[in-house]
Design a protein around this motif. Structure first.
Motif, mmCIF file in Angstrom:
data_model
loop_
_atom_site.group_PDB
_atom_site.id
_atom_site.type_symbol
_atom_site.label_atom_id
_atom_site.label_comp_id
_atom_site.label_asym_id
_atom_site.label_seq_id
_atom_site.Cartn_x
_atom_site.Cartn_y
_atom_site.Cartn_z
ATOM 1 N N GLN A 219 -24.598 55.309 25.737
ATOM 2 C CA GLN A 219 -24.525 54.270 26.763
ATOM 3 C C GLN A 219 -23.816 54.785 28.014
ATOM 4 O OE1 GLN A 219 -21.948 50.816 26.022
ATOM 5 N NE2 GLN A 219 -23.712 49.546 26.594
ATOM 6 N N ARG B 237 -23.621 57.896 29.060
ATOM 7 C CA ARG B 237 -24.500 58.863 29.723
ATOM 8 C C ARG B 237 -25.609 58.170 30.508
ATOM 9 N NH1 ARG B 237 -24.149 62.186 24.416
ATOM 10 N NH2 ARG B 237 -22.495 63.655 24.947
ATOM 11 N N THR B 238 -26.124 57.076 29.974
ATOM 12 C CA THR B 238 -27.179 56.323 30.654
ATOM 13 C C THR B 238 -26.639 55.635 31.899
ATOM 14 O OG1 THR B 238 -28.348 55.958 28.582
ATOM 15 C CG2 THR B 238 -28.856 54.451 30.385
ATOM 16 N N ARG B 239 -25.484 55.047 31.789
ATOM 17 C CA ARG B 239 -24.913 54.286 32.906
ATOM 18 C C ARG B 239 -24.314 55.160 34.005
ATOM 19 N NH1 ARG B 239 -21.825 49.145 30.121
ATOM 20 N NH2 ARG B 239 -23.703 48.165 29.309
ATOM 21 N N HIS B 240 -23.861 56.343 33.644
ATOM 22 C CA HIS B 240 -23.160 57.211 34.602
ATOM 23 C C HIS B 240 -23.754 58.614 34.538
ATOM 24 C CE1 HIS B 240 -20.250 53.955 34.914
ATOM 25 N NE2 HIS B 240 -20.223 53.930 33.597
ATOM 26 N N GLN B 241 -24.938 58.762 35.059
ATOM 27 C CA GLN B 241 -25.687 60.010 34.903
ATOM 28 C C GLN B 241 -25.068 61.199 35.635
ATOM 29 O OE1 GLN B 241 -29.839 59.210 35.582
ATOM 30 N NE2 GLN B 241 -29.870 57.618 34.012
ATOM 31 N N GLY B 242 -24.209 60.960 36.593
ATOM 32 C CA GLY B 242 -23.576 62.069 37.302
ATOM 33 C C GLY B 242 -22.323 62.600 36.630
#
Length: 102
Positions: A8, A10-15
């Motif tokens: 979750q 990684r999906t929400r904060h891709q940078g």
């Protein structure tokens, strides 16, 4: 930390980079991190693991990097107090209860 929580994040904060690793042996290069965020790990470590944690935090943080350490000093019986924190993290330039800068 669960696999689902990591996915979750990684999906929400891709940078940003997220990992579930041994805090006493981080897979990061020296002076490579601007920020370490601990929301409840340090105060659960056994006393003999705390120095390794502090060494690794100091090793991977860049000069001026920050460790945000959220921990229980009074509610959890863990033998920690502000003096212990100062001894474990002598390189910090801020008093406990603030963001510590290396």
């Amino acid at each position: 930390l669960s696999v689902a929580a990591l996915a979750q994040a990684r999906t929400r904060h891709q940078g940003a980079a997220f990992a579930c690793v041994d805090v006493t042996s981080l897979p990061l290069s020296a002076s490579s991190a601007d920020l370490l965020l601990d929301r409840g790990c340090f105060h659960y470590l056994a006393p003999d693991q705390r120095a390794g944690y502090a060494r690794e935090a100091g090793r991977v943080l860049r000069p001026g990097g920050r460790l945000l350490l959220r921990m229980c000093l009074n509610r959890v019986r863990n033998g920690l107090d502000e003096q212990t924190i100062r001894v474990m993290f002598p390189a910090c330039t801020s008093p406990p209860s603030t963001v510590w800068t290396w």
